[in-house]
Structures are given as C-alpha cells and as structure tokens.
Design an enzyme around this catalytic site. Structure first.
Site, PDB file in Angstrom:
ATOM      1  N   GLN A 347      39.760  39.648  32.644  1.00 46.00           N
ATOM      2  CA  GLN A 347      39.984  39.415  34.404  1.00 46.00           C
ATOM      3  C   GLN A 347      38.916  39.752  35.595  1.00 46.00           C
ATOM      4  O   GLN A 347      38.019  40.315  35.407  1.00 46.00           O
ATOM      5  CB  GLN A 347      41.169  40.237  34.474  1.00 46.00           C
ATOM      6  CG  GLN A 347      42.388  40.177  35.401  1.00 46.00           C
ATOM      7  CD  GLN A 347      43.671  39.580  34.777  1.00 46.00           C
ATOM      8  OE1 GLN A 347      43.969  40.019  34.181  1.00 46.00           O
ATOM      9  NE2 GLN A 347      43.432  38.335  35.241  1.00 46.00           N
ATOM     10  N   THR A 512      40.193  46.391  34.817  1.00 51.01           N
ATOM     11  CA  THR A 512      40.700  46.269  34.465  1.00 51.01           C
ATOM     12  C   THR A 512      40.621  46.340  32.442  1.00 51.01           C
ATOM     13  O   THR A 512      40.111  46.710  31.780  1.00 51.01           O
ATOM     14  CB  THR A 512      41.623  45.168  34.524  1.00 51.01           C
ATOM     15  OG1 THR A 512      41.642  44.267  33.693  1.00 51.01           O
ATOM     16  CG2 THR A 512      41.628  44.671  35.842  1.00 51.01           C
ATOM     17  N   THR A 513      41.866  46.731  31.501  1.00 45.87           N
ATOM     18  CA  THR A 513      42.349  46.372  30.328  1.00 45.87           C
ATOM     19  C   THR A 513      42.707  45.410  30.103  1.00 45.87           C
ATOM     20  O   THR A 513      43.756  45.485  29.187  1.00 45.87           O
ATOM     21  CB  THR A 513      42.855  48.126  30.081  1.00 45.87           C
ATOM     22  OG1 THR A 513      42.030  49.194  30.100  1.00 45.87           O
ATOM     23  CG2 THR A 513      42.624  48.189  28.339  1.00 45.87           C
ATOM     24  N   HIS A 514      42.760  43.954  30.958  1.00 46.47           N
ATOM     25  CA  HIS A 514      42.673  42.914  30.507  1.00 46.47           C
ATOM     26  C   HIS A 514      42.394  42.083  29.294  1.00 46.47           C
ATOM     27  O   HIS A 514      42.269  40.896  30.062  1.00 46.47           O
ATOM     28  CB  HIS A 514      43.651  42.310  30.944  1.00 46.47           C
ATOM     29  CG  HIS A 514      44.122  42.887  32.687  1.00 46.47           C
ATOM     30  ND1 HIS A 514      44.557  42.533  33.270  1.00 46.47           N
ATOM     31  CD2 HIS A 514      44.888  44.300  32.394  1.00 46.47           C
ATOM     32  CE1 HIS A 514      45.364  43.229  34.014  1.00 46.47           C
ATOM     33  NE2 HIS A 514      45.765  44.221  33.044  1.00 46.47           N
ATOM     34  N   ASN A 515      41.882  42.518  28.325  1.00 48.05           N
ATOM     35  CA  ASN A 515      40.628  41.339  27.643  1.00 48.05           C
ATOM     36  C   ASN A 515      42.070  40.231  26.871  1.00 48.05           C
ATOM     37  O   ASN A 515      42.178  40.968  25.976  1.00 48.05           O
ATOM     38  CB  ASN A 515      40.232  42.562  26.782  1.00 48.05           C
ATOM     39  CG  ASN A 515      39.835  43.532  26.976  1.00 48.05           C
ATOM     40  OD1 ASN A 515      40.294  44.737  28.035  1.00 48.05           O
ATOM     41  ND2 ASN A 515      38.499  44.143  27.143  1.00 48.05           N
TER      42      ASN A 515
END
Lengths: 587, 216
Positions: A347, A512-515
């Site tokens: 992201q 963010t932790t949107h991997n």
C-alpha cells in the site's frame, strides 16, 4: 522424528479471521476441524480488559500483540541487485500473533473493493488501451468478479456489525453514502458512528470543493448489535485504543467478539496454541497434502494428518509455507516464470497534517471513525491525462490521540528541546491529519522467495522480500496527496504539513500491515498459485486463504475483501469440493 | 485500629511514601549522570514546568533497559551483520542496553577530548551541540552508530515522558498535563459530540488517579 497424531478432516494453519470463518462454516458440515496457532490463547476477558489494555507503551511501542521477529521474520531489499538483510524489529508492517490474529489489533476499517478492481487488466486495456500498462507491471484479473463476491462481502459485514451508510443500493445511488461503491443488496447492519470534530471539518471542506464525503465503513459497533451467529456486541465508547490494541468492550469486530463464542462450544472443533507449522506434508508424488508438520514450544515436532489443509496465516507466512513445502513453482523474476512468491504488493500512503484553532479532542475516537472521499480511488476518474494506474481514498480518521505516536507538530518544529515541548503543548489538542491510502500494482521485480543466507528459529530459510515503490505508485500517491492538501487548505487551518511518500520503500516507519500477493488467485496456472476458489492448482486438497491471493493491491484496506474471499472459498468447499474432492477448476 | 503514636505526629502530613526519584537497576552512576543531563536537554523543564528529569524519564529508561526491551528479547539478532541501506532498518548487533552502554562511554570520551569534560559537566549550549551532532551523524562514535543511538535515546525519552506513569516516567502526569491528554479513559460516548468543548476531568492512569508505579 515427528510424533504422528490422530488424523482430522481439516487442519487450519493459523487462527485469525480467515481460520475462524472457515472453521465456523466447515464444522457446520460435521467435519472435524483443528486450528494450529503459533501465538498464545487470548480472550476478550481478561486479555483485552480496559483496566490494562489501553497501554501505549506495552502494545504500540513494545508491540505486545505482534509476531516476535526472534521467532519469525523476513529479509528485505529494495531491488535484486542488493543483499537482503533481516527485519530485526517490526516497523513498516505489524502482523499479529495469537488467537484472533491481526483481527484483534486492527482498526476495523472494512471496505469493499470496486467492481473494476477485480478486472483491472481487462478494464484498463478496454478504457485506455494495452499500451497504458507499463511492460514490467504484472497486472491481472482476479478470476472472480465483484458481483460474485457481493453476497460474501455482505456476510462478513453482517458478521462484524459494520457501521456505515450504503452508497449504492441495488444500483440506486444513496445520499450520504459512497456513490462510487459497487452495488450492494442491503445497507450496512448499523448506522455510522458518531462524528468526531475532525471528521466534521473534513466533511465541510470536502463538500465545498464539490466532493461527496461519506462516513467510512467501520467494524466498530455504533449501537449494540446481535450478529447472525447470535453473538452480542456492545456499543463503541470511542476510547481511542483500537489499532494495535484488543477491544475490551465487545465493540470492535474480531474473531473473539463475533465467532469464537459459538465456535469454541462445538465438539467437532479444536485448536492448539504455541504451534509453529513448518511444512505442509506432501505425498510422494507432491500432488496431495497429507497434513502438516508443526513444532510446539518445547521443540517437539508433530505430524498432523488431515484430508484438507487450509493455510490461514498472514499473507507472507502463507507464501513462506508454500515455498518451504515445495507447493507451486517458485517465481523467477529473471525469466518471469513460476508462481509462488509472484506479485507481492503493498500500500502507498501519505498524509497532510492540519493545525486548527479549535479543540479537536483527538483522543476521543475509534479505529474506523473516519470521513472519506472516493473520487480518486480505483478508476473513478479519468487516468488518461494523468498517465498512471490506480488510486486511493482520502480520509480523515480519528482513530485516537495516543500521546507518543499520535501527535502532530507543525512544519519546522525542532525535533527536540524546548521548542518541541512548546509545540506539543500548543498543538496536541488542535491538530488532525488527513491520510491518503493508495493502491500498489504488481511488478516483475517485486516478489517473495527464500533467503539464501538467513535462517529462522528452526533453521529454515527466511522469506525474502524484494520490493520498492515504482514510478507509477509515486505519481499516483503525489496526485492523491495534492488533492488532500487542497482539502486541508479548505479546512481553514493555521498551517498544514504535507507529508508525501518519497523515495525508496523503507521497512522502518510504520505504514500499513496491508501486505498482499505471493500466492495469487487467477484463471491461469501459469500466473497464479490458486484458482478462483483459492484452491492450489498443484495440490487440490490445499487452499490458501488471505490477502496472499490478491493479484495486486487496491486502494482500500484489505480485511473486508479477505473476509469475503474466506466465505467465498468456504462456500465452494461446502457446496462443491466435499461432494467431489478434486480440482474445482479444470484447465 | 489505633495508629502507633509515631505515625500520627502532625509533622508527618504525607499519607504515602514518595516513590523513589531515581533508580540504578541498569545504569552505572556515571551513565546515570549522562542520562540525567541528556534527557534534561531533550525535554527541558523545571519544578513549575516539568521536563524529562522532573517527570522521571531517567528512572523509566533505566528500568526499560534492565528488562526484556533492553535485552532485545523479541528482536531477530542472528548474523551475519552488515550495515545495509537506511531502508533496511536497524542492523546493529547490539541490544538497546548494549547500545546505551557503548554509546555513553564513547560520547563521554568524545566530550573529554573535544570539550575537556564529560557530557554531564558541560555547559548547556555545548551539550546541545553534541546532541545535534549525534542526531545528524556529524559526530562519529567508535563502537556504535551515533544516529541509531540518538534515535533510540529520543524515542525512549518521549516514551518515558508520555507513557503511563506506572512505568516510572510521566510522573504526576507531567507529560499528559502538558499536552492535554486525560489518560486512558473508557467512555466518551457523550463527550465525542460536544464539539469544541474542553474535557476537564483530571488525568487518570492505568493504576488510577495516583498513577504511580509502586504502591505506597
């Protein structure tokens, strides 16, 4: 030698959101389901009680709810010509560990992706021509459409008690909702949360500029809520400790607050904590899983046989397990062949801090209390003149006002000393921040594989992440940030501080932790690890569920889509696979 | 129950013992002098307008370094070690506690050479110049990366000033009072829509209104 255990019908790797959903559904079929969780057991009471959970040092700074790199981490580099080095402490992203997974410490920002997001290559080629897509951008359609996923988005939103306002009910645009969203068959289960002072300022400014701001969808209950499983949730109290904290008030949706009270009572469900799954055990031909291998906290190794293996760990861990287990051909960027590890994405975010004259009381908030505009997300605007692909939302979130990490200081403030102290006193209560949340496309040079040097706790090679922000993403993010700055200026501020995302991707500052990606879904086994039902092309009794399936990342937080995909895949298992175990898609 | 006469003396007006002002679980006496001086520059203060020292930040850092954080219990600390690019993050083989120990020794040696006195004995302006030099990487230290040490020192100082008082810093809610944070409160259902209104209840900590780390 691994100790061989009694077989089960289904073994789930991990016990967060997706495992909880799948376990709840498959136990309804009478199957024996077992979840293996690497972390500790956790329950709302006593683990998230408000008498101790609102502790910024323990949970935000010392990262009490996240995976510990000492046991599991990855190596990172920006490009293939560098040597990857271990992520020694968590920074840019923060995967969870423990029962409930990251579903315990998330904010609850629960979006649907846009219809065009699922068919992005076809859509971009049709509207702008194939030449619009850069040659190294490995964009692809998902193999599933928004309309197919709509009922499953609905199920996840009603499970969680999402607070929001529909923008498109059965094709009719609704006032006060997001007019750009895909068609939905019914409104959100709960009305929007109360507005914070900051979100009202944003809303007014955005309207003046001609945008259509709306209350962002929140898995923070605006009212008491009884979900379809009969689990009762409580009204959010706006305590401002959502992100990186557990909710002690049964208000933020998590496995604990929506599913586990029902699931844990079932005789045909069990779970074990402190279990690190290190391999999917394949048969001699490598075409069928026989179960999984795991190690407990005392270092004993077990073989857990199962008819069906479902990987429900965090996106990167799903990919790591596939690579360690030899499932799917590892991706090779040199030849652009292979699939496992391909199309990792992330992201791209930026922010504009806004300093105002009025008291904002930023500490009264909720993880998904936000006002957003979607004019610049996905393909909601003409990209032709801009020359980039993708977009994102612009929002003002009032997630909370934790003093260490959630304060804002005007541009030019000294980094420490008396000037810093004075600025803290003058600005903490009178500042807000607008954030942009942009998509990241997939590229030939952005991928996951096994590191040649560094090893984990068990001696297995660490996962290696090769990733950087590309020209397309910087152009898109700068565009979003400029639009956000115009809204900030319309908020009548004392000053603003524009924080563009510049330069190389860094693993250090939290973003963010949107991997996403690495085990992507699709219609073609040459470019995807799993088919449209998240079933491995190479091993039909292995399913891989989570954001690892995203072929590229959209401009929204991923959990809504992860939840929808979990229900979608489970429905295919229930209605098709169980009657006739084997490939659900023939090529 | 009758109190012993000695405790009932009028001179003994305080009902509870004051918590310790300093601790030295990890730091040596020399190291502690550095930390007192350095944190006093990072967040200056006095009795009326408390800064890091008045708020107990050195006490907080000492206890943190003595525990799991100081030992880097959760960090991946296997080699091989390489400096790497800035984007690759912390790549120093030292735990936070080791980083402090090495850095303080190195900085005091630098200060004796350059200014003829250890850091704690230097005038304020010279102390500030040294801290800026560490922050910008203009001062190089033989055993540790100066910028990495400054970053962690400043982070820990802010933590000690702004975290819950039960960890030994933020004494008497000094940091929270400065900025206007009322502490971890449970319920703002009513207040969230009272726009522009100050919230005037006094700060509270996880251990209550007193907020102290140690029960009296």
């Amino acid at each position: 030698m691994a100790i061989r255990l009694e077989p089960v019908d289904v073994v789930l790797v991990g016990f967060g959101w997706t495992a909880s959903i799948i376990a709840q559904e498959l136990t309804e079929e009478g199957l024996q389901v077992l979840a293996l969780e690497r972390g500790v057991d956790r329950a709302t009471v006593p683990d998230f009680a408000t008498t101790h959970v609102q502790d910024e040092l323990k949970y935000a700074m010392r990262m009490g709810m996240f995976q510990a790199p000492v046991r599991e981490t990855l190596t990172f580099r920006n490009s293939r010509d560098q040597t990857a080095l271990p992520m020694r402490t968590l920074g840019s992203f923060r995967p969870g560990a423990g029962v409930g997974g990251a579903g315990v410490h998330w904010n609850g920002q629960t979006w649907r992706f846009l219809p065009a997001d699922f068919e992005i290559r076809s859509h971009v080629e049709a509207r702008y021509g194939a030449g619009f897509i850069p040659p190294d951008m490995t964009l692809q359609d998902w193999g599933v459409t928004y309309d197919e996923l709509e009922p499953y988005y609905d199920r996840f939103e009603y499970l969680c008690g999402v607070s929001g306002k529909a923008g498109n009910l059965n094709g009719t645009v609704q006032a006060e909702g997001n007019p750009f969203e895909g068609r939905r068959t019914r409104d959100y289960p709960l009305p929007p949360l109360e507005r914070s002072a900051g979100t009202l300022l944003f809303d007014k400014a955005a309207r003046e500029l001609g945008y259509k701001p709306f209350a962002a969808p929140a898995a923070n209950a605006s009212r008491p809520y009884l979900n379809p499983l009969g689990v009762q949730m409580g009204q959010c109290t706006y305590c401002g400790f959502c992100e990186w904290f557990g909710c002690g008030n049964y208000s933020k949706a998590s496995p604990q607050s929506t599913i586990l009270p029902v699931l844990l009572k079932k005789d045909n469900f069990s779970y074990r904590t402190g279990c690190d799954v290190t391999r999917v055990k394949m048969d001699a031909a490598g075409k069928k899983a026989r179960g999984v291998i795991y190690v407990d906290l005392e270092g004993r190794e077990y073989e857990q046989p199962a008819e069906l293996v479902i990987l429900c760990a965090f996106a990167q861990h799903n990919v790591h397990l596939l690579l360690l287990s030899g499932i799917g051909q590892p991706y090779d960027p040199a030849t652009n062949t292979g699939v496992t590890g391909r199309n990792y994405a992330y992201q791209i975010t930026s922010s504009v801090d806004v300093f105002v004259d009025e008291i904002m009381n930023p500490y009264m908030g909720a993880g998904a209390l936000g006002q957003a505009i979607d004019e610049f997300n996905g393909d909601n605007f003409d990209h032709g003149p801009e020359g980039f692909i993708g977009g994102g939302y612009i929002a003002l979130w009032t997630t909370g006002g934790r003093p260490i990490l959630q304060h804002h200081l005007p541009k030019g403030t000294p980094t420490w000393g008396g000037g810093w102290k004075k600025a803290m006193a003058e600005n903490y209560l009178k500042s807000v921040s607008i954030s942009t949340h942009g998509s990241v496309m997939s590229y030939r040079g952005c991928y996951l594989d096994l590191d040649p040097t560094y090893r984990d706790y068990y001696g297995n090679p660490l996962l290696r992440l090769t990733f950087d922000f590309q020209k397309n993403e910087h152009a898109m993010s700068d565009y979003l940030t400029e639009k956000a700055a115009l809204i900030a200026k319309a908020m009548n501020p004392r000053s603003i501080n524009i924080k563009k995302r510049q330069g190389h991707y860094s693993i250090v500052p939290y973003q963010t932790t949107h991997n996403t990606g690495g085990a992507v879904m699709g219609d073609d086994p040459r470019t995807s690890v799993v088919n449209r039902y998240l079933q491995c092309w190479d091993a039909p009794n292995v399913f891989v569920v989570g954001a690892s399936a995203f072929p590229q990342n959209a401009g929204y937080n991923p959990t809504g889509t992860v939840g929808a995909l979990a229900y979608w895949a489970t429905d295919a298992i229930r209605t098709q696979y169980l009657a006739n175990p084997g490939p659900l898609v023939r090529t | 129950m009758a109190l012993p006469a000695v405790l009932a003396l009028p001179a003994c007006t305080r009902t509870r013992a004051e918590p310790a002002k300093v601790s030295r679980v990890f730091f040596t006496a020399v190291e502690q002098r550095f930390i007192m001086a350095a944190t006093a520059r990072l967040i200056p203060g006095d009795a009326k307008d408390p800064g890091a020292v008045e708020a107990g930040v050195p006490f907080f850092i000492d206890l943190q370094l003595a525990g799991p954080y100081g030992r880097a219990d959760r960090w991946y600390m296997q080699g091989p070690w390489a400096a790497g690019a800035e984007q690759q993050g912390y790549q120093t083989s030292k735990t936070p506690a080791q980083l402090y120990r090495n850095a303080i020794g190195n900085i005091d040696a630098h200060c004796r050479r350059a200014y003829g006195a250890p850091f704690a004995d230097m005038p304020i302006e010279e102390q500030e110049a040294v801290l800026h030099g560490l922050e910008d990487g203009k001062i190089e230290l033989p055993d540790v990366p100066a910028k990495a040490f400054f970053a962690i020192l400043w982070q820990n100082t802010q933590e000690g000033f702004l975290s819950d008082p039960m960890y030994g810093g933020n004494r008497d809610f000094a940091g929270w009072k400065l900025i206007g944070f009322p502490g971890p409160r449970y319920n703002y259902v009513r207040e969230i829509s009272q726009y522009g209104q100050p919230y005037d209840l006094p700060p509270v900590g996880l251990l209550g209104r007193d907020g102290r780390r140690l029960p009296a």
